[in-house]
Scaffold this motif. Structure first.
Motif, PDB file in Angstrom:
ATOM      1  N   TYR A 119       0.877  -1.024  -0.110  1.00  0.00           N
ATOM      2  CA  TYR A 119      -0.019   0.055   0.094  1.00  0.00           C
ATOM      3  C   TYR A 119       0.884   1.320   0.043  1.00  0.00           C
ATOM      4  CZ  TYR A 119      -3.709  -3.110   1.528  1.00  0.00           C
ATOM      5  OH  TYR A 119      -4.866  -4.126   1.402  1.00  0.00           O
ATOM      6  N   GLN A 120       0.605   2.310  -0.643  1.00  0.00           N
ATOM      7  CA  GLN A 120       1.306   3.502  -0.807  1.00  0.00           C
ATOM      8  C   GLN A 120       0.434   4.611  -0.797  1.00  0.00           C
ATOM      9  OE1 GLN A 120       3.860   3.613  -4.365  1.00  0.00           O
ATOM     10  NE2 GLN A 120       4.221   1.601  -4.109  1.00  0.00           N
ATOM     11  N   GLY A 121       0.799   5.689  -0.143  1.00  0.00           N
ATOM     12  CA  GLY A 121      -0.300   6.907   0.205  1.00  0.00           C
ATOM     13  C   GLY A 121       0.721   7.870   0.876  1.00  0.00           C
ATOM     14  N   ARG A 122       0.147   9.229   1.022  1.00  0.00           N
ATOM     15  CA  ARG A 122       0.880  10.264   1.637  1.00  0.00           C
ATOM     16  C   ARG A 122       0.188  10.504   3.034  1.00  0.00           C
ATOM     17  NH1 ARG A 122       5.020  12.779  -0.163  1.00  0.00           N
ATOM     18  NH2 ARG A 122       4.872  14.406   1.022  1.00  0.00           N
ATOM     19  N   VAL A 123       1.064  10.871   4.436  1.00  0.00           N
ATOM     20  CA  VAL A 123       0.231  11.102   5.454  1.00  0.00           C
ATOM     21  C   VAL A 123       1.213  12.324   5.983  1.00  0.00           C
ATOM     22  CG1 VAL A 123      -0.344   8.920   6.300  1.00  0.00           C
ATOM     23  CG2 VAL A 123       1.919   9.652   6.838  1.00  0.00           C
ATOM     24  N   THR A 124       0.615  12.904   7.236  1.00  0.00           N
ATOM     25  CA  THR A 124       1.260  14.237   7.560  1.00  0.00           C
ATOM     26  C   THR A 124       1.910  13.666   9.149  1.00  0.00           C
ATOM     27  OG1 THR A 124       0.031  15.906   6.618  1.00  0.00           O
ATOM     28  CG2 THR A 124       1.007  16.336   8.664  1.00  0.00           C
ATOM     29  N   LEU A 125       3.106  13.495   9.211  1.00  0.00           N
ATOM     30  CA  LEU A 125       3.692  13.516  10.792  1.00  0.00           C
ATOM     31  C   LEU A 125       3.517  14.581  11.651  1.00  0.00           C
ATOM     32  CD1 LEU A 125       6.585  10.710   9.628  1.00  0.00           C
ATOM     33  CD2 LEU A 125       4.144  10.264  10.372  1.00  0.00           C
ATOM     34  N   GLU A 126       3.485  14.256  12.663  1.00  0.00           N
ATOM     35  CA  GLU A 126       3.347  15.376  13.694  1.00  0.00           C
ATOM     36  C   GLU A 126       4.310  14.994  14.817  1.00  0.00           C
ATOM     37  OE1 GLU A 126      -0.308  17.004  15.008  1.00  0.00           O
ATOM     38  OE2 GLU A 126      -1.058  16.608  12.985  1.00  0.00           O
ATOM     39  N   SER A 127       5.616  15.756  15.175  1.00  0.00           N
ATOM     40  CA  SER A 127       6.371  15.355  16.027  1.00  0.00           C
ATOM     41  C   SER A 127       7.024  16.559  16.752  1.00  0.00           C
ATOM     42  CB  SER A 127       7.505  14.627  15.527  1.00  0.00           C
ATOM     43  OG  SER A 127       8.670  14.213  16.256  1.00  0.00           O
ATOM     44  N   GLN A 128       6.951  16.778  18.032  1.00  0.00           N
ATOM     45  CA  GLN A 128       7.445  17.720  18.991  1.00  0.00           C
ATOM     46  C   GLN A 128       7.250  19.071  18.354  1.00  0.00           C
ATOM     47  OE1 GLN A 128      11.772  16.744  18.754  1.00  0.00           O
ATOM     48  NE2 GLN A 128      11.609  15.004  19.934  1.00  0.00           N
ATOM     49  N   GLY A 129       5.871  19.367  18.104  1.00  0.00           N
ATOM     50  CA  GLY A 129       5.452  20.517  17.533  1.00  0.00           C
ATOM     51  C   GLY A 129       5.635  20.840  16.035  1.00  0.00           C
ATOM     52  N   LYS A 130       6.250  19.907  15.470  1.00  0.00           N
ATOM     53  CA  LYS A 130       6.438  20.021  14.162  1.00  0.00           C
ATOM     54  C   LYS A 130       5.778  19.298  13.174  1.00  0.00           C
ATOM     55  CE  LYS A 130      11.423  21.699  14.835  1.00  0.00           C
ATOM     56  NZ  LYS A 130      12.751  21.059  14.519  1.00  0.00           N
ATOM     57  N   SER A 131       5.444  19.273  11.901  1.00  0.00           N
ATOM     58  CA  SER A 131       4.821  18.583  10.907  1.00  0.00           C
ATOM     59  C   SER A 131       5.457  18.506   9.441  1.00  0.00           C
ATOM     60  CB  SER A 131       3.469  18.611  11.049  1.00  0.00           C
ATOM     61  OG  SER A 131       3.010  19.947  10.552  1.00  0.00           O
ATOM     62  N   ARG A 132       5.346  17.207   8.796  1.00  0.00           N
ATOM     63  CA  ARG A 132       5.768  17.421   7.507  1.00  0.00           C
ATOM     64  C   ARG A 132       4.994  16.197   6.940  1.00  0.00           C
ATOM     65  NH1 ARG A 132      12.013  15.536   6.817  1.00  0.00           N
ATOM     66  NH2 ARG A 132      11.021  15.723   4.583  1.00  0.00           N
ATOM     67  N   GLY A 133       4.518  16.361   5.437  1.00  0.00           N
ATOM     68  CA  GLY A 133       4.106  15.211   4.520  1.00  0.00           C
ATOM     69  C   GLY A 133       5.240  14.285   4.198  1.00  0.00           C
ATOM     70  N   VAL A 134       4.811  13.064   4.463  1.00  0.00           N
ATOM     71  CA  VAL A 134       5.729  12.199   3.933  1.00  0.00           C
ATOM     72  C   VAL A 134       5.101  10.876   3.254  1.00  0.00           C
ATOM     73  CG1 VAL A 134       7.109  12.357   5.941  1.00  0.00           C
ATOM     74  CG2 VAL A 134       5.556  10.957   6.066  1.00  0.00           C
ATOM     75  N   SER A 135       5.756  10.252   2.415  1.00  0.00           N
ATOM     76  CA  SER A 135       5.132   9.049   1.713  1.00  0.00           C
ATOM     77  C   SER A 135       5.264   7.819   2.656  1.00  0.00           C
ATOM     78  CB  SER A 135       6.111   8.606   0.564  1.00  0.00           C
ATOM     79  OG  SER A 135       6.360  10.024  -0.360  1.00  0.00           O
ATOM     80  N   VAL A 136       4.097   7.227   2.296  1.00  0.00           N
ATOM     81  CA  VAL A 136       3.928   5.805   2.980  1.00  0.00           C
ATOM     82  C   VAL A 136       4.270   4.784   2.196  1.00  0.00           C
ATOM     83  CG1 VAL A 136       2.526   4.247   4.257  1.00  0.00           C
ATOM     84  CG2 VAL A 136       2.217   6.790   4.638  1.00  0.00           C
ATOM     85  N   PHE A 137       5.154   3.615   2.648  1.00  0.00           N
ATOM     86  CA  PHE A 137       5.069   2.313   1.698  1.00  0.00           C
ATOM     87  C   PHE A 137       4.754   1.161   2.842  1.00  0.00           C
ATOM     88  CE2 PHE A 137       7.893  -0.989  -0.066  1.00  0.00           C
ATOM     89  CZ  PHE A 137       7.375  -0.832  -1.365  1.00  0.00           C
ATOM     90  N   ALA A 138       4.012   0.769   2.665  1.00  0.00           N
ATOM     91  CA  ALA A 138       3.380  -0.446   3.733  1.00  0.00           C
ATOM     92  C   ALA A 138       3.722  -1.818   3.270  1.00  0.00           C
ATOM     93  CB  ALA A 138       2.005  -0.243   3.914  1.00  0.00           C
ATOM     94  N   ILE A 139       4.338  -2.514   3.810  1.00  0.00           N
ATOM     95  CA  ILE A 139       4.914  -3.955   3.190  1.00  0.00           C
ATOM     96  C   ILE A 139       5.206  -4.763   4.158  1.00  0.00           C
ATOM     97  CG2 ILE A 139       7.228  -3.117   3.225  1.00  0.00           C
ATOM     98  CD1 ILE A 139       7.714  -4.963   0.521  1.00  0.00           C
ATOM     99  N   ALA A 140       4.835  -6.170   4.151  1.00  0.00           N
ATOM    100  CA  ALA A 140       5.035  -6.870   5.121  1.00  0.00           C
ATOM    101  C   ALA A 140       6.560  -6.974   5.309  1.00  0.00           C
ATOM    102  CB  ALA A 140       4.638  -8.402   4.797  1.00  0.00           C
TER     103      ALA A 140
END
Length: 429
Positions: A119-140
């Motif tokens: 599965y692939q897609g894009r999500v927004t990661l939130e960490s320590q008050g910062k956020s950025r859009g990243v790609s997801v690569f879901a694999i076993a």
């Protein structure tokens, strides 16, 4: 005349016209140094591509949905033909939605060892008050080394098979370039948010889930991994609202020699409803681009070298005009036409040898400067590792071409000088 006398007279003639001779030599230096530098960068880029290719699994084909939710798409499995229970498309040339039936169908092919859905897609990661859009690569997790055999972890460890909260991230995401502090560290909790439009109400919604960073991956050369986060397929299916429709299938065959055979078999079943890419095709495309680009750039460098040759013609022809009385005097004391011819040819050879030799030195230095200027070298956080490669055969070719063009450029002025009659030359003011 002896050969050493000929070269002595030639060298003295060039020294008497220092500025003009230096500028002519500089023209040759510019052309030859450009050719050396660009040859080195081209060879270095070729080595880089080969290195990247060796890091990829050359026995794996990637099947992608030709429409709808392509690579790193958010919705996943967009419109297209619905696959029957037997895994066959309902009509030829339509888009195939990857589901369990397709996986089962492809696995039945004779030379297929395994089929790895992702599965692939894009999500927004939130960490320590910062956020950025990243790609997801879901694999076993246990299949990750199949598509990235050289994968290593700079920190932490690989994702476990039954870890619903685990996540591993690429080094470029954990340590963004130009940032003084890491964005993510091992053991940290991070929230991933996925934005989507509800297909029934048309409302914009957001799905969120918390993860724990288990590991940070070093650069692998695989574009699907090097700028993505890895989570389990089951969690990605829920978070990204995929509804069991995969974005890509990694088809594993016994050896690279079987890739084309399996590719043809898949094409027979699904036609143009799937996109098929292989490491060999990617390598070939990159090599074709590199070859075309280098040919264009080297043509420019060759033009610069030809300009240098024209400069030699101009310099020597002007020298013949200025030295008519000198030529007449040398002929009057016994020099033959071939001696005059050799004097001017030797001047051209001196210009060529000096220009070509200095061009090799400056070309190697220029290649290193260009590498640094365009950040081709290693960088903190994992950058491109492209260094110029100077092959002895390439250096010899450039040197020989530079000297050869210089000699060729000196032929006409030398012939012109050798044809002067002594009496006519001595009478010239």
């Amino acid at each position: 005349m002896k050969i050493d006398d000929i070269y002595y007279l030639s060298f003295e003639a060039l020294r008497d016209r220092k500025v003009r001779s230096a500028l002519t030599i500089l023209m040759v230096v510019v052309g030859s140094s450009l050719m050396v530098a660009l040859n080195g960068l081209t060879a270095g880029f070729g080595v880089f591509i080969e290195k990247q290719f060796s890091n990829l699994a050359s026995n794996v084909l990637t099947l992608t949905n030709s429409g709808g939710g392509g690579n790193f798409g958010g919705g996943g499995g967009g419109g297209g033909v619905v696959i029957s229970a037997g895994g066959q498309p309902q009509s030829s040339g339509t888009i195939v939605n990857f589901n369990a039936a397709v996986v089962t169908k492809v696995k039945t092919l004779p030379l297929v060892n395994d089929v790895i859905p992702t599965y692939q897609g894009r999500v927004t990661l939130e960490s320590q008050g910062k956020s950025r859009g990243v790609s997801v690569f879901a694999i076993a997790p246990e299949k990750l080394t199949t598509i990235a055999p050289t994968i290593q972890y700079k920190e932490g460890a690989e994702l476990k098979a039954n870890d619903p909260t685990g996540m591993v991230v690429a080094d470029l995401i954990a340590n963004p370039e130009g940032q003084p502090t890491p964005f993510l560290v091992v053991g940290q909790t991070v929230k991933a948010s996925y934005s989507f439009t509800d297909p029934y109400t048309g409302e914009d919604k957001q799905e969120s889930r918390s993860f724990i960073i288990r590991g940070i991956m070093a650069q692998t050369g695989n574009p699907n991994i090097d700028r993505a986060i890895i989570i389990s397929p089951e969690i990605a299916n829920s978070l990204l609202h995929k509804n069991g429709r995969y974005d890509s299938l990694m088809v594993v065959v016994p050896s690279p020699d079987d890739v084309s055979t399996v590719q043809d078999e898949i094409r027979v079943i699904y036609g143009n409803g799937v996109g098929i890419s292989t490491p060999q095709a990617v390598l070939q495309a990159r090599q074709q681009f590199t070859s075309g680009f280098s040919s264009f750039i080297l043509a420019i460098a060759l033009v610069a070298l030809v300009v240098g040759a024209v400069g030699i013609v101009t310099t020597l022809y002007t020298s013949v005009t200025e030295r008519i009385r000198e030529i007449g005097t040398i002929k009057a004391i016994g020099a033959l036409n071939k001696d005059i011819l050799l004097i001017f040819i030797s001047e051209a050879s001196i210009i060529g040898v000096m220009g070509a030799t200095l061009g090799l030195v400056f070309g190697i230095a220029t290649g290193s400067l260009l590498t640094g200027a365009f950040s081709f070298g290693p960088r903190p956080g994992g950058g491109q590792d492209i260094s110029p490669v100077y092959l002895p055969t390439d250096l010899l070719y450039v040197w020989g071409l530079s000297v050869g063009l210089s000699l060729l450029a000196g032929i006409y002025p030398a012939w012109k000088a050798s044809r002067l009659e002594p009496i006519v030359a001595l009478r010239r003011d």
